[in-house]
Design a protein around this motif. Structure first.
Motif, PDB file in Angstrom:
ATOM      1  N   GLY A 194       0.813  -1.216   0.000  1.00 29.64           N
ATOM      2  CA  GLY A 194       0.000   0.000   0.000  1.00 29.64           C
ATOM      3  C   GLY A 194       0.841   1.258   0.000  1.00 29.64           C
ATOM      4  O   GLY A 194       0.520   2.239  -0.690  1.00 29.64           O
ATOM      5  N   VAL A 195       1.944   1.234   0.755  1.00 30.76           N
ATOM      6  CA  VAL A 195       2.809   2.414   0.835  1.00 30.76           C
ATOM      7  C   VAL A 195       3.444   2.726  -0.506  1.00 30.76           C
ATOM      8  O   VAL A 195       3.422   3.878  -0.969  1.00 30.76           O
ATOM      9  CB  VAL A 195       3.900   2.208   1.912  1.00 30.76           C
ATOM     10  CG1 VAL A 195       4.995   3.257   1.774  1.00 30.76           C
ATOM     11  CG2 VAL A 195       3.285   2.280   3.302  1.00 30.76           C
ATOM     12  N   ILE A 196       4.008   1.731  -1.183  1.00 32.71           N
ATOM     13  CA  ILE A 196       4.687   2.016  -2.457  1.00 32.71           C
ATOM     14  C   ILE A 196       3.676   2.461  -3.508  1.00 32.71           C
ATOM     15  O   ILE A 196       3.970   3.325  -4.345  1.00 32.71           O
ATOM     16  CB  ILE A 196       5.501   0.791  -2.945  1.00 32.71           C
ATOM     17  CG1 ILE A 196       6.451   1.203  -4.074  1.00 32.71           C
ATOM     18  CG2 ILE A 196       4.606  -0.345  -3.365  1.00 32.71           C
ATOM     19  CD1 ILE A 196       7.482   2.230  -3.694  1.00 32.71           C
ATOM     20  N   ALA A 197       2.465   1.913  -3.471  1.00 36.81           N
ATOM     21  CA  ALA A 197       1.424   2.362  -4.412  1.00 36.81           C
ATOM     22  C   ALA A 197       1.049   3.812  -4.141  1.00 36.81           C
ATOM     23  O   ALA A 197       0.921   4.628  -5.067  1.00 36.81           O
ATOM     24  CB  ALA A 197       0.191   1.462  -4.296  1.00 36.81           C
ATOM     25  N   ALA A 198       0.891   4.162  -2.858  1.00 41.42           N
ATOM     26  CA  ALA A 198       0.540   5.535  -2.496  1.00 41.42           C
ATOM     27  C   ALA A 198       1.641   6.511  -2.892  1.00 41.42           C
ATOM     28  O   ALA A 198       1.370   7.598  -3.428  1.00 41.42           O
ATOM     29  CB  ALA A 198       0.261   5.631  -0.996  1.00 41.42           C
ATOM     30  N   LEU A 199       2.897   6.134  -2.635  1.00 36.30           N
ATOM     31  CA  LEU A 199       4.008   7.025  -2.955  1.00 36.30           C
ATOM     32  C   LEU A 199       4.161   7.219  -4.457  1.00 36.30           C
ATOM     33  O   LEU A 199       4.359   8.343  -4.941  1.00 36.30           O
ATOM     34  CB  LEU A 199       5.311   6.469  -2.372  1.00 36.30           C
ATOM     35  CG  LEU A 199       5.384   6.291  -0.853  1.00 36.30           C
ATOM     36  CD1 LEU A 199       6.792   5.894  -0.436  1.00 36.30           C
ATOM     37  CD2 LEU A 199       4.952   7.558  -0.123  1.00 36.30           C
ATOM     38  N   CYS A 200       4.099   6.144  -5.215  1.00 39.99           N
ATOM     39  CA  CYS A 200       4.289   6.232  -6.666  1.00 39.99           C
ATOM     40  C   CYS A 200       3.153   7.007  -7.331  1.00 39.99           C
ATOM     41  O   CYS A 200       3.398   7.944  -8.101  1.00 39.99           O
ATOM     42  CB  CYS A 200       4.402   4.833  -7.270  1.00 39.99           C
ATOM     43  SG  CYS A 200       5.939   3.980  -6.886  1.00 39.99           S
ATOM     44  N   ILE A 201       1.923   6.626  -7.058  1.00 39.78           N
ATOM     45  CA  ILE A 201       0.786   7.285  -7.691  1.00 39.78           C
ATOM     46  C   ILE A 201       0.662   8.723  -7.178  1.00 39.78           C
ATOM     47  O   ILE A 201       0.342   9.644  -7.944  1.00 39.78           O
ATOM     48  CB  ILE A 201      -0.502   6.478  -7.448  1.00 39.78           C
ATOM     49  CG1 ILE A 201      -0.376   5.112  -8.141  1.00 39.78           C
ATOM     50  CG2 ILE A 201      -1.731   7.233  -7.976  1.00 39.78           C
ATOM     51  CD1 ILE A 201      -1.526   4.175  -7.883  1.00 39.78           C
TER      52      ILE A 201
ATOM     53  N   HIS B 238       8.536   9.938 -11.152  1.00 37.74           N
ATOM     54  CA  HIS B 238       8.863  11.201 -11.811  1.00 37.74           C
ATOM     55  C   HIS B 238       8.622  11.062 -13.314  1.00 37.74           C
ATOM     56  O   HIS B 238       7.988  11.905 -13.954  1.00 37.74           O
ATOM     57  CB  HIS B 238      10.346  11.549 -11.625  1.00 37.74           C
ATOM     58  CG  HIS B 238      10.773  11.760 -10.208  1.00 37.74           C
ATOM     59  ND1 HIS B 238      10.773  10.753  -9.264  1.00 37.74           N
ATOM     60  CD2 HIS B 238      11.259  12.862  -9.591  1.00 37.74           C
ATOM     61  CE1 HIS B 238      11.230  11.237  -8.113  1.00 37.74           C
ATOM     62  NE2 HIS B 238      11.533  12.511  -8.281  1.00 37.74           N
ATOM     63  N   ASN B 239       9.170   9.976 -13.859  1.00 38.04           N
ATOM     64  CA  ASN B 239       9.107   9.775 -15.310  1.00 38.04           C
ATOM     65  C   ASN B 239       7.700   9.432 -15.766  1.00 38.04           C
ATOM     66  O   ASN B 239       7.216   9.963 -16.769  1.00 38.04           O
ATOM     67  CB  ASN B 239      10.068   8.653 -15.694  1.00 38.04           C
ATOM     68  CG  ASN B 239      11.448   8.834 -15.079  1.00 38.04           C
ATOM     69  OD1 ASN B 239      11.702   8.325 -14.000  1.00 38.04           O
ATOM     70  ND2 ASN B 239      12.317   9.565 -15.726  1.00 38.04           N
ATOM     71  N   ALA B 240       7.046   8.539 -15.017  1.00 40.91           N
ATOM     72  CA  ALA B 240       5.665   8.192 -15.363  1.00 40.91           C
ATOM     73  C   ALA B 240       4.759   9.406 -15.247  1.00 40.91           C
ATOM     74  O   ALA B 240       3.824   9.589 -16.032  1.00 40.91           O
ATOM     75  CB  ALA B 240       5.166   7.065 -14.460  1.00 40.91           C
TER      76      ALA B 240
ATOM     77  N   TYR C  12       1.865  14.805  -8.364  1.00 44.28           N
ATOM     78  CA  TYR C  12       2.705  15.997  -8.228  1.00 44.28           C
ATOM     79  C   TYR C  12       3.287  16.405  -9.576  1.00 44.28           C
ATOM     80  O   TYR C  12       3.326  17.593  -9.924  1.00 44.28           O
ATOM     81  CB  TYR C  12       3.850  15.720  -7.250  1.00 44.28           C
ATOM     82  CG  TYR C  12       3.522  16.007  -5.803  1.00 44.28           C
ATOM     83  CD1 TYR C  12       3.981  17.157  -5.187  1.00 44.28           C
ATOM     84  CD2 TYR C  12       2.766  15.122  -5.042  1.00 44.28           C
ATOM     85  CE1 TYR C  12       3.695  17.428  -3.850  1.00 44.28           C
ATOM     86  CE2 TYR C  12       2.470  15.375  -3.711  1.00 44.28           C
ATOM     87  CZ  TYR C  12       2.940  16.533  -3.125  1.00 44.28           C
ATOM     88  OH  TYR C  12       2.644  16.801  -1.801  1.00 44.28           O
ATOM     89  N   TYR C  13       3.756  15.434 -10.338  1.00 49.55           N
ATOM     90  CA  TYR C  13       4.395  15.758 -11.614  1.00 49.55           C
ATOM     91  C   TYR C  13       3.402  16.170 -12.690  1.00 49.55           C
ATOM     92  O   TYR C  13       3.726  16.957 -13.576  1.00 49.55           O
ATOM     93  CB  TYR C  13       5.275  14.587 -12.078  1.00 49.55           C
ATOM     94  CG  TYR C  13       6.718  14.851 -11.747  1.00 49.55           C
ATOM     95  CD1 TYR C  13       7.640  15.179 -12.719  1.00 49.55           C
ATOM     96  CD2 TYR C  13       7.149  14.830 -10.420  1.00 49.55           C
ATOM     97  CE1 TYR C  13       8.954  15.460 -12.402  1.00 49.55           C
ATOM     98  CE2 TYR C  13       8.450  15.114 -10.089  1.00 49.55           C
ATOM     99  CZ  TYR C  13       9.358  15.427 -11.092  1.00 49.55           C
ATOM    100  OH  TYR C  13      10.658  15.724 -10.769  1.00 49.55           O
ATOM    101  N   ILE C  14       2.199  15.632 -12.634  1.00 50.99           N
ATOM    102  CA  ILE C  14       1.167  16.082 -13.582  1.00 50.99           C
ATOM    103  C   ILE C  14       0.954  17.585 -13.420  1.00 50.99           C
ATOM    104  O   ILE C  14       0.899  18.334 -14.400  1.00 50.99           O
ATOM    105  CB  ILE C  14      -0.149  15.308 -13.360  1.00 50.99           C
ATOM    106  CG1 ILE C  14       0.000  13.855 -13.842  1.00 50.99           C
ATOM    107  CG2 ILE C  14      -1.313  15.993 -14.094  1.00 50.99           C
ATOM    108  CD1 ILE C  14      -1.207  12.991 -13.539  1.00 50.99           C
ATOM    109  N   ILE C  15       0.856  18.033 -12.178  1.00 50.78           N
ATOM    110  CA  ILE C  15       0.676  19.460 -11.905  1.00 50.78           C
ATOM    111  C   ILE C  15       1.917  20.249 -12.301  1.00 50.78           C
ATOM    112  O   ILE C  15       1.850  21.295 -12.959  1.00 50.78           O
ATOM    113  CB  ILE C  15       0.374  19.683 -10.408  1.00 50.78           C
ATOM    114  CG1 ILE C  15      -0.971  19.059 -10.019  1.00 50.78           C
ATOM    115  CG2 ILE C  15       0.401  21.178 -10.069  1.00 50.78           C
ATOM    116  CD1 ILE C  15      -2.170  19.707 -10.665  1.00 50.78           C
TER     117      ILE C  15
END
Length: 446
Positions: A30-37, A163-165, A42-45
């Protein structure tokens, strides 16, 4: 600090010993999913303005230098913000901290879509950068709390690939919004904010705070993970009673490895943004690409790096944490790719070169971000992240946006090429120093 952002206390009810391993895996997922998504949000914005730069210049009448000024406002504010907001993350409930920064960023992004005034845009970018400074430090601290050193390079690389995604997702959002709303720049900003609100809700649902707060043993107790400090001592504590100032002076300012790794990252950030921020303008003006295709190449450049970054993170784990060695190999390869990017006129070769450069830039950037976290105690991870971010954005991104924009307007793209070569060379020298210092530390000579 608001009460809902304060660190959660240790849970009174502990997870039974026979369920600890399973519970750890469940929470880690759950943590890695929350951090990645969450960081994709953040990067979309963050990259909407960069991705739309050609349309903004054409429809709003902005010059290259003015676009560079808006971008540099984010860089300056973000660098300062990371220094302070990173330190605050060490004293915060990291998952809520991450979601709060994204929500505030999305609100300010709506303001960017509602104005055509250059100075208002600069002000909004500056304020948004403060909220954006809450993201990386919260993510990096969370990773240090949930994973031991054996797998941390791989996990950190997976998160860093967000970041890249996120950059690719930003391009996809731009194209979708442009299609649905007939090229409206304002609609692009609004669409990105709506998506980011939804992502923030997911972060709060999927993420978990530090292990002790959910009844699990700390990562130090679970895996024996400790940090070897520059003075030869070891640390495994998650929290500390030391003030932010005491932590910053003792574990950041007085640590030579923190300084060397930070300056390496600054140089690499200059290369990163010197390439990524100007892909649309450089390829259209200098290489004859179409605007639509050049815009997509921003996302392709970012997304193509994902498998390579994860692979390099895994390689650094396999080499028993010799992350500086992996970084050095990548930067030497990057110098070769920069030469091709600058001087080739073959569009196919340039596209392939961009794909390779994505990995060769982002892999060392990812690993130096992990390296600076691994040379400080866990209660100083946010501070180390913020300190590095200050140099990355105040000097790295600002030079790559405002300075390069001004130099290109006056001297042409050859000025940009020169700046990027110098930055890559500086990174090589610093990485050699870090490798030597780490070897001395291992032998107890430092």
């Amino acid at each position: 600090m608001l009460s809902f952002l304060r660190p959660a206390p240790d849970a009174t009810e502990k997870v039974p010993p026979e369920k600890i391993a399973r519970s750890y895996r469940w929470h880690q997922t759950g943590v890695i999913a929350a951090l990645c998504i969450g960081y994709i949000g953040y990067y979309i914005i963050r990259l909407i303005f960069t991705t739309e730069q050609n349309d903004i210049m054409r429809q709003y009448g902005f010059t290259t230098a003015e676009v560079g000024l808006v971008l540099s406002c984010f860089g300056i504010g973000y660098g300062i913000s990371k220094l302070f907001m990173g330190a605050l993350s060490d004293k915060s409930k990291t998952i809520r901290y991450l979601a709060t920064g994204l929500i505030v960023s999305a609100v300010l992004n709506i303001g960017l879509g509602a104005t055509r005034n250059l100075y208002v845009m600069m002000a909004l970018m500056l304020v948004m950068s403060i909220a954006q400074g809450m993201g990386a430090a919260a993510c990096q601290r969370t990773i240090q709390l949930w994973w031991g050193k054996k797998w941390r390079g791989t996990v950190y690389s997976i998160w860093s690939s967000a970041h890249n995604a996120g950059a690719f997702a930003c391009v996809a959002v731009v194209q979708l919004a442009s299609f649905l709303f007939t090229g409206s720049i304002a609609a692009v900003f609004y669409t990105a904010s709506v998506i980011s609100f939804a992502i923030a809700a997911f972060v709060l649902w999927a993420g978990s705070e530090r292990p002790a707060a959910v009844g699990l043993p700390s990562i130090a107790e679970y895996t024996g993970d400790e940090v070897k400090l520059d003075n030869g001592e070891s640390s495994s504590a998650d929290l500390t009673d030391l003030s932010l100032q005491q932590v910053f002076i003792t574990y950041i300012l007085k640590n030579p490895l923190v300084w060397a790794i930070t300056l390496t990252s600054m140089a690499l950030y200059l290369v990163r943004y010197g390439i990524m921020s100007w892909i649309p303008s450089y390829l259209v003006q200098s290489k004859g690409f179409s605007e639509a295709f050049a815009k997509w190449l921003v996302g392709i450049f970012e997304l193509a790096a994902v498998p390579g970054v994860i692979l390099m993170g895994a390689v650094s784990d396999f080499l028993k944490d010799r992350r500086a060695l992996v970084c050095l190999g990548c930067v030497l390869g990057l110098v070769v790719c920069l030469t091709t990017y600058f001087f080739s006129s073959d569009k196919t070769v340039i596209m392939i070169d961009l794909l390779l450069m994505g990995t060769l830039i982002y892999a060392p950037l990812t690993l130096v971000g992990l390296m600076v976290n691994e040379v400080v105690p866990k209660f100083a991870v946010g501070s180390s992240t913020g300190f590095m971010g200050f140099f990355q954005y105040i000097f790295g991104e600002t030079l790559a946006t405002a300075l390069i924009g001004i130099l290109v307007a006056k001297y042409g793209w050859i000025a940009s090429n020169t700046v990027l070569y110098v930055a890559a060379g500086l990174a090589v020298l610093l990485l050699v120093y870090i490798m030597i210092h780490e070897q001395k530390l291992e032998k107890g000579e430092a």
